[in-house]
Design a protein around this motif. Structure first.
Motif, PDB file in Angstrom:
ATOM      1  N   LEU A   1      20.895  61.515   5.794  1.00 47.29           N
ATOM      2  CA  LEU A   1      20.662  60.321   5.280  1.00 47.29           C
ATOM      3  C   LEU A   1      21.783  59.541   4.450  1.00 47.29           C
ATOM      4  CD1 LEU A   1      16.934  60.789   4.446  1.00 47.29           C
ATOM      5  CD2 LEU A   1      17.705  59.830   6.461  1.00 47.29           C
ATOM      6  N   ARG A   2      22.042  58.558   4.928  1.00 45.56           N
ATOM      7  CA  ARG A   2      23.083  57.721   4.265  1.00 45.56           C
ATOM      8  C   ARG A   2      22.494  56.370   3.501  1.00 45.56           C
ATOM      9  NH1 ARG A   2      26.540  56.180   9.457  1.00 45.56           N
ATOM     10  NH2 ARG A   2      24.396  56.120  10.214  1.00 45.56           N
TER      11      ARG A   2
ATOM     12  N   ALA B   1      19.806  46.181  17.749  1.00 45.77           N
ATOM     13  CA  ALA B   1      20.234  47.148  18.836  1.00 45.77           C
ATOM     14  C   ALA B   1      19.962  48.649  18.212  1.00 45.77           C
ATOM     15  CB  ALA B   1      21.656  47.003  19.457  1.00 45.77           C
ATOM     16  N   PRO B   2      20.696  48.974  16.853  1.00 49.09           N
ATOM     17  CA  PRO B   2      20.274  50.165  16.551  1.00 49.09           C
ATOM     18  C   PRO B   2      18.950  50.650  16.233  1.00 49.09           C
ATOM     19  CG  PRO B   2      22.269  49.238  15.394  1.00 49.09           C
ATOM     20  CD  PRO B   2      21.365  48.190  16.169  1.00 49.09           C
ATOM     21  N   LEU B   3      18.253  49.629  15.754  1.00 48.91           N
ATOM     22  CA  LEU B   3      16.732  49.611  15.770  1.00 48.91           C
ATOM     23  C   LEU B   3      15.999  49.884  16.862  1.00 48.91           C
ATOM     24  CD1 LEU B   3      14.422  49.665  13.438  1.00 48.91           C
ATOM     25  CD2 LEU B   3      14.192  47.460  13.857  1.00 48.91           C
ATOM     26  N   SER B   4      16.349  49.578  17.998  1.00 53.69           N
ATOM     27  CA  SER B   4      15.747  49.596  19.319  1.00 53.69           C
ATOM     28  C   SER B   4      15.914  50.954  19.668  1.00 53.69           C
ATOM     29  CB  SER B   4      16.047  48.431  20.153  1.00 53.69           C
ATOM     30  OG  SER B   4      15.563  48.852  21.232  1.00 53.69           O
ATOM     31  N   ALA B   5      17.278  51.366  19.574  1.00 54.24           N
ATOM     32  CA  ALA B   5      17.896  52.601  20.293  1.00 54.24           C
ATOM     33  C   ALA B   5      17.096  53.625  19.374  1.00 54.24           C
ATOM     34  CB  ALA B   5      19.413  52.755  20.211  1.00 54.24           C
ATOM     35  N   ALA B   6      16.953  53.486  18.034  1.00 57.15           N
ATOM     36  CA  ALA B   6      16.657  54.664  17.387  1.00 57.15           C
ATOM     37  C   ALA B   6      14.970  54.828  17.719  1.00 57.15           C
ATOM     38  CB  ALA B   6      16.704  54.245  15.964  1.00 57.15           C
ATOM     39  N   ALA B   7      14.254  53.752  17.951  1.00 55.34           N
ATOM     40  CA  ALA B   7      12.941  53.721  18.407  1.00 55.34           C
ATOM     41  C   ALA B   7      12.678  54.610  19.627  1.00 55.34           C
ATOM     42  CB  ALA B   7      12.189  52.240  18.417  1.00 55.34           C
ATOM     43  N   GLU B   8      13.345  53.978  20.679  1.00 58.00           N
ATOM     44  CA  GLU B   8      13.287  54.711  21.988  1.00 58.00           C
ATOM     45  C   GLU B   8      13.756  56.378  21.735  1.00 58.00           C
ATOM     46  OE1 GLU B   8      16.171  53.002  24.728  1.00 58.00           O
ATOM     47  OE2 GLU B   8      14.781  50.976  24.854  1.00 58.00           O
ATOM     48  N   LYS B   9      14.547  56.770  20.861  1.00 63.36           N
ATOM     49  CA  LYS B   9      14.877  58.043  20.868  1.00 63.36           C
ATOM     50  C   LYS B   9      13.877  59.019  20.032  1.00 63.36           C
ATOM     51  CE  LYS B   9      19.915  57.859  21.008  1.00 63.36           C
ATOM     52  NZ  LYS B   9      21.277  58.085  20.601  1.00 63.36           N
TER      53      LYS B   9
ATOM     54  N   VAL C   1      20.792  57.331  12.710  1.00 65.17           N
ATOM     55  CA  VAL C   1      20.524  56.152  13.166  1.00 65.17           C
ATOM     56  C   VAL C   1      22.024  55.074  12.384  1.00 65.17           C
ATOM     57  CG1 VAL C   1      19.034  54.298  12.153  1.00 65.17           C
ATOM     58  CG2 VAL C   1      18.186  56.621  12.590  1.00 65.17           C
ATOM     59  N   GLY C   2      22.004  54.335  13.383  1.00 64.86           N
ATOM     60  CA  GLY C   2      23.266  53.288  13.307  1.00 64.86           C
ATOM     61  C   GLY C   2      23.127  52.283  12.013  1.00 64.86           C
ATOM     62  N   THR C   3      24.008  51.308  11.713  1.00 62.71           N
ATOM     63  CA  THR C   3      23.824  50.368  10.722  1.00 62.71           C
ATOM     64  C   THR C   3      24.391  49.248  11.145  1.00 62.71           C
ATOM     65  OG1 THR C   3      26.213  51.053   9.932  1.00 62.71           O
ATOM     66  CG2 THR C   3      24.520  51.992   8.784  1.00 62.71           C
ATOM     67  N   THR C   4      23.989  48.079  10.511  1.00 64.15           N
ATOM     68  CA  THR C   4      24.284  46.815  11.007  1.00 64.15           C
ATOM     69  C   THR C   4      24.937  45.997   9.794  1.00 64.15           C
ATOM     70  OG1 THR C   4      22.294  45.654  10.280  1.00 64.15           O
ATOM     71  CG2 THR C   4      22.075  46.739  12.513  1.00 64.15           C
ATOM     72  N   GLY C   5      25.464  44.894   9.979  1.00 65.53           N
ATOM     73  CA  GLY C   5      25.882  43.805   9.004  1.00 65.53           C
ATOM     74  C   GLY C   5      24.616  43.399   8.104  1.00 65.53           C
TER      75      GLY C   5
ATOM     76  N   ASN D   1      19.047  46.910   7.590  1.00 75.04           N
ATOM     77  CA  ASN D   1      19.568  48.230   7.163  1.00 75.04           C
ATOM     78  C   ASN D   1      18.661  48.931   6.461  1.00 75.04           C
ATOM     79  OD1 ASN D   1      22.240  48.265   8.398  1.00 75.04           O
ATOM     80  ND2 ASN D   1      23.183  47.364   6.455  1.00 75.04           N
ATOM     81  N   GLU D   2      17.719  48.290   5.750  1.00 73.63           N
ATOM     82  CA  GLU D   2      16.673  48.809   4.982  1.00 73.63           C
ATOM     83  C   GLU D   2      15.615  49.630   5.934  1.00 73.63           C
ATOM     84  OE1 GLU D   2      15.278  45.769   2.423  1.00 73.63           O
ATOM     85  OE2 GLU D   2      16.873  45.895   1.003  1.00 73.63           O
ATOM     86  N   VAL D   3      15.275  48.620   7.071  1.00 67.75           N
ATOM     87  CA  VAL D   3      14.349  49.038   8.100  1.00 67.75           C
ATOM     88  C   VAL D   3      15.141  50.298   8.622  1.00 67.75           C
ATOM     89  CG1 VAL D   3      13.277  48.455  10.301  1.00 67.75           C
ATOM     90  CG2 VAL D   3      13.426  46.988   8.644  1.00 67.75           C
ATOM     91  N   LEU D   4      16.319  50.513   9.159  1.00 65.53           N
ATOM     92  CA  LEU D   4      16.931  51.573   9.785  1.00 65.53           C
ATOM     93  C   LEU D   4      16.787  52.708   8.727  1.00 65.53           C
ATOM     94  CD1 LEU D   4      19.804  49.878  11.322  1.00 65.53           C
ATOM     95  CD2 LEU D   4      18.025  50.872  12.565  1.00 65.53           C
ATOM     96  N   ALA D   5      16.922  52.597   7.279  1.00 64.61           N
ATOM     97  CA  ALA D   5      16.987  53.643   6.507  1.00 64.61           C
ATOM     98  C   ALA D   5      15.594  54.196   6.589  1.00 64.61           C
ATOM     99  CB  ALA D   5      17.404  53.249   5.116  1.00 64.61           C
ATOM    100  N   ALA D   6      14.500  53.491   6.648  1.00 66.77           N
ATOM    101  CA  ALA D   6      13.271  53.874   6.511  1.00 66.77           C
ATOM    102  C   ALA D   6      12.718  54.620   7.872  1.00 66.77           C
ATOM    103  CB  ALA D   6      12.069  52.783   6.359  1.00 66.77           C
ATOM    104  N   MET D   7      13.436  54.141   8.989  1.00 69.92           N
ATOM    105  CA  MET D   7      13.181  55.017  10.252  1.00 69.92           C
ATOM    106  C   MET D   7      14.272  56.168  10.282  1.00 69.92           C
ATOM    107  SD  MET D   7      13.914  53.486  14.276  1.00 69.92           S
ATOM    108  CE  MET D   7      12.300  52.792  13.920  1.00 69.92           C
ATOM    109  N   ASP D   8      15.379  56.250   9.425  1.00 72.17           N
ATOM    110  CA  ASP D   8      15.868  57.410   9.640  1.00 72.17           C
ATOM    111  C   ASP D   8      15.112  58.579   8.638  1.00 72.17           C
ATOM    112  OD1 ASP D   8      18.006  59.270  10.110  1.00 72.17           O
ATOM    113  OD2 ASP D   8      19.302  58.596   8.546  1.00 72.17           O
ATOM    114  N   ARG D   9      14.792  58.245   7.658  1.00 67.75           N
ATOM    115  CA  ARG D   9      13.554  58.976   6.803  1.00 67.75           C
ATOM    116  C   ARG D   9      12.352  59.553   7.896  1.00 67.75           C
ATOM    117  NH1 ARG D   9      14.883  55.235   3.116  1.00 67.75           N
ATOM    118  NH2 ARG D   9      12.897  54.158   3.115  1.00 67.75           N
ATOM    119  N   MET D  10      11.767  58.495   8.422  1.00 66.44           N
ATOM    120  CA  MET D  10      10.912  58.996   9.359  1.00 66.44           C
ATOM    121  C   MET D  10      11.080  59.952  10.551  1.00 66.44           C
ATOM    122  SD  MET D  10       8.637  56.397  11.824  1.00 66.44           S
ATOM    123  CE  MET D  10       9.783  56.278  13.001  1.00 66.44           C
ATOM    124  N   ARG D  11      12.453  59.688  10.916  1.00 65.75           N
ATOM    125  CA  ARG D  11      13.117  60.445  11.950  1.00 65.75           C
ATOM    126  C   ARG D  11      13.113  61.918  11.369  1.00 65.75           C
ATOM    127  NH1 ARG D  11      17.459  62.768  12.441  1.00 65.75           N
ATOM    128  NH2 ARG D  11      18.140  61.992  10.585  1.00 65.75           N
ATOM    129  N   ALA D  12      13.501  62.132  10.345  1.00 68.23           N
ATOM    130  CA  ALA D  12      14.036  63.449   9.761  1.00 68.23           C
ATOM    131  C   ALA D  12      12.562  64.134   9.287  1.00 68.23           C
ATOM    132  CB  ALA D  12      14.631  63.087   8.488  1.00 68.23           C
TER     133      ALA D  12
END
Length: 523
Positions: free
Chosen positions: A8-9, A202-210, A220-224, A229-240
């Motif tokens: 996780l990052r 796009a990173p959120l959609s790609a992560a959800a599909e995978k 999980v990627g990052t954005t500007g 990014n906070e949603v992506l971080a939560a998805m990364d924790r869910m993925r793990a």
């Protein structure tokens, strides 16, 4: 193999969404301002280039135009600048020439009559009269005794008469250009904002599909955008977390619990044969040491059944060990149904004899020579589960039948084979007919009290084997002519190979030779 889990990052970086909204709002305002500035600059350039009269040109130069009309002597409408409209009226009120209409023309006639009333019929100076709303009228008496009424508005106009007659007013063109530029600027900013949002999501959609495809070995990627990014971080924790959960599930449940439980259940059949034949040998040998020839032959047959069951038990144990290592083999080949029935009948007779039951085997002659592509070992075990269930609940007899059904036109090009096992027990209850093939279902009131313990695995594993081959298991109660339940039937339905007969079919080893022996039922 464990699913790798990416580290996780920290994801608190990126611009806040409110700042992005303000930025694109500023872009919109600047774009609209630039559009109007460009439109006004184009209008000013046209005025400076002598293509357009300014809005104040008409009232400011009306005296000069009137003087030119007096000097010409004869009225020439083509000589009037495009900033003016006119009406030429005689002393009796007749309109000689005009480009005015409606109320504007009536107003011009009133002004002309007033001019005739005040003048002596000779050329006179221009008299300007305000018409309201930026409109100015002017009357001038010409040398020929007519009165010309001029009308102008506080609006710009093309100097060229061709342009003035074919195009809208320059001011309207400027307004239209400004509005069109504003719309274009807003659309461009909206398109840029939508592309930015799409890139951010796009990173959120790609992560959800995978994650949906259970492909969890990715970062999980990052954005500007900070909120994304906070949603992506939560998805990364869910993925793990999901990766760990699936790892435990795949290793502990699907491969070990299901397979090991199924194989452990299959050990019941050979163990029953070994135990029953051992008890039989013990009873016969202890009861009478002097056995005649038929009795010794029966004991020899029982011993052979026990030996064969022990060999199958050893094979199950080896398969159990391979499955626990994740190495369970599954091999499909083209098998002649007659050989499959021979192997099934040999095992079923041994089991039925151990329980003192009669076993009948019949087959459609067409089915004996047919071929099917299947895992023979798995199908035999599935069919033996049906036999074991029937033996446990039969009152005195079990019947195995093999038949071929024609194709039904719904994806079965070669038809299907039906392996049916029937008993003369109490039949299935309505609940068992609906849930009998579900794993661990045992609440079967109509067939309770049969021999042996049941764990709700046998029919479920048979159904899973059938589904793996593209088939199914059907349960039904047998009803006699009087409408009474006279037993139960479980059928294993499997698709046939597209080609029947031996042309090109892989030869299969002959199954065990069926043996028939009679044994009186034990009390």
């Amino acid at each position: 193999m464990a699913v790798p889990i990416a580290p996780l990052r920290t994801r608190g970086r990126g611009a806040p969404l409110s700042w992005l909204i303000v930025r694109y709002f500023a872009y919109t305002v600047l774009g609209i301002g630039a559009a109007w500035a460009a439109s006004f600059a184009a209008f000013s350039a046209a005025c400076n280039a002598g293509m357009v009269y300014p809005a104040s040109w008409g009232p400011a130069h009306m005296d000069e135009v009137a003087a030119a009309l007096r000097d010409e002597g004869a009225f020439d409408a083509g000589a009037l600048p495009t900033a003016y409209r006119y009406a030429l009226v005689s002393d009796d009120g007749t309109v000689l020439d005009t480009d005015l209409t409606g109320e504007q023309l009536e107003r011009a006639r009133e002004l002309a009559r007033a001019e005739y009333a005040e003048s002596d019929g000779t050329a006179s100076e221009l008299e300007q009269i305000g018409g309201g709303g930026g409109v100015t009228y002017g009357t001038v008496a010409l040398a020929d005794g007519t009165v010309c009424v001029l009308r102008c508005e506080y609006l710009p106009q093309f100097i060229s008469r061709e342009l003035a007659e074919s195009l809208p007013n320059p001011q309207n063109l400027m307004l239209a250009a400004g509005c069109a530029g504003s719309v274009a600027a807003t659309a461009l900013v909206a398109r840029r904002a939508s592309r930015m949002i799409s890139r951010s999501l796009a990173p959120l959609s790609a992560a959800a599909e995978k994650v949906g495809a259970q492909q969890l070995d990715f970062c999980v990627g990052t954005t500007g955008v900070r909120e994304v990014n906070e949603v992506l971080a939560a998805m990364d924790r869910m993925r793990a977390s999901l990766a760990e959960s699936l790892e435990a599930r795949y290793r502990a449940e699907r491969r070990q619990r299901d397979q090991v439980a199924a194989l452990a259940h299959d050990l019941k059949t050979p163990l029953t044969v070994v135990r029953a034949n051992t008890e039989f040998l013990e009873d016969e040998l202890s009861g009478d040491a002097g056995l005649d020839g038929p009795a010794r032959a029966e004991l020899a047959c029982a011993a052979r059944d026990g030996a064969e069951a022990s060999e199958r038990l050893d094979a199950y144990v080896r398969l159990l060990i391979e499955t626990s290592r994740g190495e369970a083999p599954s091999e499909r080949r083209t098998v002649r149904l007659g050989s499959l029935l021979d192997a099934l009948a040999a095992d079923a007779r041994a089991l039925a004899s151990a329980r003192g039951l009669e076993l009948a085997v019949d087959a459609d002659p067409q089915a004996i020579g047919a071929h099917a592509s299947l895992d023979a070992e798995a199908v035999t075990r599935a069919a033996m589960n049906l036999v074991a269930n029937a033996v446990d609940h039969a009152a005195g007899a079990v019947r195995i039948s093999l038949g071929v059904e024609p194709a039904r036109g719904d994806g079965e090009p070669g038809g299907r084979v039906r392996i049916a096992v029937a008993d003369d027990g109490k039949g299935f209850s309505p609940a068992a007919l609906e849930h009998g093939c579900e794993r661990f279902y045992t609440d079967d009131a109509a067939r309770r009290g049969g021999a042996g313990a049941h764990y709700g695995i046998g029919l479920a594993m048979a159904a899973e084997t059938a589904r793996a081959h593209g088939g199914a298991v059907e349960l039904e109660s047998i009803v006699d002519g009087n409408g009474r339940v006279a037993g139960a039937r479980a059928s294993l339905l499997l698709p046939l190979a597209e080609r029947a007969g031996g042309d090109g079919a892989e030869p299969d080893p002959a199954g065990p030779v069926s043996r028939t022996r009679e044994r009186s039922a034990k009390p």
